[in-house]
Scaffold this motif. Structure first.
Motif, mmCIF file in Angstrom:
data_model
loop_
_atom_site.group_PDB
_atom_site.id
_atom_site.type_symbol
_atom_site.label_atom_id
_atom_site.label_comp_id
_atom_site.label_asym_id
_atom_site.label_seq_id
_atom_site.Cartn_x
_atom_site.Cartn_y
_atom_site.Cartn_z
ATOM 1 N N GLY A 1 0.874 -1.168 0.000
ATOM 2 C CA GLY A 1 0.000 0.000 0.000
ATOM 3 C C GLY A 1 0.912 1.218 0.000
ATOM 4 O O GLY A 1 1.899 1.272 0.758
ATOM 5 N N CYS B 1 -9.206 -3.076 -4.069
ATOM 6 C CA CYS B 1 -7.927 -3.282 -3.391
ATOM 7 C C CYS B 1 -8.001 -2.862 -1.922
ATOM 8 O O CYS B 1 -9.067 -2.972 -1.296
ATOM 9 N N GLN C 1 -6.157 -8.374 -1.819
ATOM 10 C CA GLN C 1 -6.119 -7.317 -0.797
ATOM 11 C C GLN C 1 -7.523 -6.860 -0.391
ATOM 12 O O GLN C 1 -7.705 -6.238 0.642
ATOM 13 N N LYS D 1 1.523 11.388 -3.352
ATOM 14 C CA LYS D 1 1.250 10.341 -4.352
ATOM 15 C C LYS D 1 1.311 10.922 -5.766
ATOM 16 O O LYS D 1 1.047 10.223 -6.739
ATOM 17 N N ARG E 1 10.106 -1.648 -5.178
ATOM 18 C CA ARG E 1 8.949 -1.778 -6.087
ATOM 19 C C ARG E 1 8.929 -0.540 -6.972
ATOM 20 O O ARG E 1 9.229 0.555 -6.493
ATOM 21 N N ASP F 1 -1.611 4.868 -6.340
ATOM 22 C CA ASP F 1 -0.165 4.624 -6.231
ATOM 23 C C ASP F 1 0.611 5.759 -6.844
ATOM 24 O O ASP F 1 1.752 6.032 -6.454
HETATM 25 C C1 RUB Z 1 -2.129 -1.183 -3.252
HETATM 26 C C2 RUB Z 1 -2.986 -0.218 -3.996
HETATM 27 C C3 RUB Z 1 -3.625 0.899 -3.210
HETATM 28 C C4 RUB Z 1 -2.708 2.114 -3.216
HETATM 29 C C5 RUB Z 1 -3.163 3.182 -2.237
HETATM 30 O O1 RUB Z 1 -1.360 -2.019 -4.108
HETATM 31 O O2 RUB Z 1 -3.107 -0.261 -5.208
HETATM 32 O O3 RUB Z 1 -4.841 1.268 -3.791
HETATM 33 O O4 RUB Z 1 -1.386 1.729 -2.881
HETATM 34 O O5 RUB Z 1 -3.107 2.697 -0.919
HETATM 35 P P1 RUB Z 1 -0.388 -3.132 -3.468
HETATM 36 P P2 RUB Z 1 -2.981 3.701 0.340
HETATM 37 O O6 RUB Z 1 -1.211 -3.983 -2.576
HETATM 38 O O7 RUB Z 1 0.148 -3.868 -4.671
HETATM 39 O O8 RUB Z 1 0.713 -2.397 -2.730
HETATM 40 O O9 RUB Z 1 -4.172 4.612 0.268
HETATM 41 O O10 RUB Z 1 -3.023 2.790 1.528
HETATM 42 O O11 RUB Z 1 -1.702 4.437 0.206
#
Ligand code: RUB
Length: 310
Positions: A23, A127, A158, A232, A65, A196
């Motif tokens: 995340g 997700c 997830q 972000k 990543r 992301d």
């Molecule tokens: C997680 C994902 C989430 C974003 C935002 O992908 O796509 O929607 O990272 O998350 P993965 P947050 O599981 O591959 O890391 O709001 O928690 O930053």
């Protein structure tokens, strides 16, 4: 000794790579915290050598990543302390500041985003996003009677994490398989997902499947919002760089029997790109902006990318 010291960095890198820490927000805070811990273990060393070690550590973390821009943004934010007279002190301060402001941003996003949610609405999310969950929880905690549909989010599922987190809050939660979104979209009033990365032209990079959902919401004329802290936003998209979409090990999808191993190809991209025309708003900690506003956010928070590269 140095090997033990760099374990903090190797360990954080490993946990991010294998998705024990995942995340975008959590990844950003984890690298800030690893850089702080690592800097504390480096003793009796000239400033120059300290800088080299910290930059090397930052590069290792950045390689964990490729897609979530929170990772390089957090590393660069913390390491900006190297260009001062007290590099170690400022690295520690920056790391603490990043972690604190990241958590505050998530709760501000919750407050702002929840204003878009009306009593009786059903929200669809994909997700597992802290920022999107913050919007949903804040709406629920403000007394609105809401329902949430979560997608499973293959191959890593997830969506189960999201469903459990919402059910723990006492929110009416339904989990569906990813391919059932269009079947259920008639019951959905708004889509809220995380991010992301956001590009300078207002596109969203988020978990694979997000763009299909955006298209379905668009067809149904349902608002599609992304919850994204300002860290972000991807600074280098403003100078024309593109974002690498991570392709993960295909074993996450399926293991075919020997006979088919060479006959059937598998592909496992982890993220996709939602064009800006399908996005109604980006919920940031400084307000909901239209996708067209992304340029301004990058200019305001990452303006130095021009100075460094042009
Ligand atoms: C997680 C994902 C989430 C974003 C935002 O992908 O796509 O929607 O990272 O998350 P993965 P947050 O599981 O591959 O890391 O709001 O928690 O930053």
């Amino acid at each position: 000794n140095n090997n033990n010291n760099s374990n903090t960095i190797i360990d954080a890198h490993k946990k991010i790579k294998n998705m024990e820490i995942r995340g975008a927000g959590r990844i950003g805070r984890a690298v800030a915290s690893a850089l702080k811990e690592y800097s504390l273990t480096i003793q009796n060393i000239e400033n120059n050598e300290f800088k080299e070690k910290m930059i090397e550590a930052g590069d290792i973390l950045k390689s964990a990543r490729p897609t979530a821009v929170s990772l390089p943004n957090a590393v660069n934010y913390v390491l900006s302390g190297l260009n001062t007279n007290n590099p170690k002190e400022n690295i520690i301060l920056n790391a603490e500041e990043f972690i604190k402001s990241s958590s505050e941003a998530t709760s501000k996003i919750g407050k702002i985003g929840s204003n878009r949610i009306k009593d009786g609405w059903t929200i669809l999310t994909h997700c597992n996003s802290e920022a999107a969950i913050s919007v949903i929880k804040t709406a629920h905690n403000s007394g609105k009677n809401i329902k949430v549909i979560c997608t499973e989010t293959r191959p890593r599922n997830q969506g189960y994490l999201t469903a459990k987190a919402l059910a723990d809050e006492g929110i009416d939660t339904t989990l569906i398989v990813d391919s059932a979104v269009r079947y259920h979209i008639k019951d959905v009033d708004i889509v809220v997902v995380g991010a992301d990365a956001i590009t300078s032209n207002g596109c969203l990079v988020n978990k694979i499947g997000s763009s299909q959902i955006a298209l379905m919401a668009y067809e149904r004329k349902i608002p599609f919002l992304t919850a994204a802290e300002t860290y972000k936003f991807h600074p280098k998209t403003i100078i024309g760089e593109t974002i690498e979409i991570e392709e993960r090990a295909v074993g996450e999808i399926h293991e075919f029997e020997e006979k088919y191993k060479d006959k059937i190809k598998l592909r496992n991209p982890a993220f996709d790109i939602t064009p800006s025309q399908y996005i109604d708003g980006i919920i940031t900690e400084i307000g909901i902006i239209p996708p067209q506003g992304a340029w301004h956010i990058i200019e305001k928070y990452f303006g130095n990318v021009f100075k460094e590269t042009l």
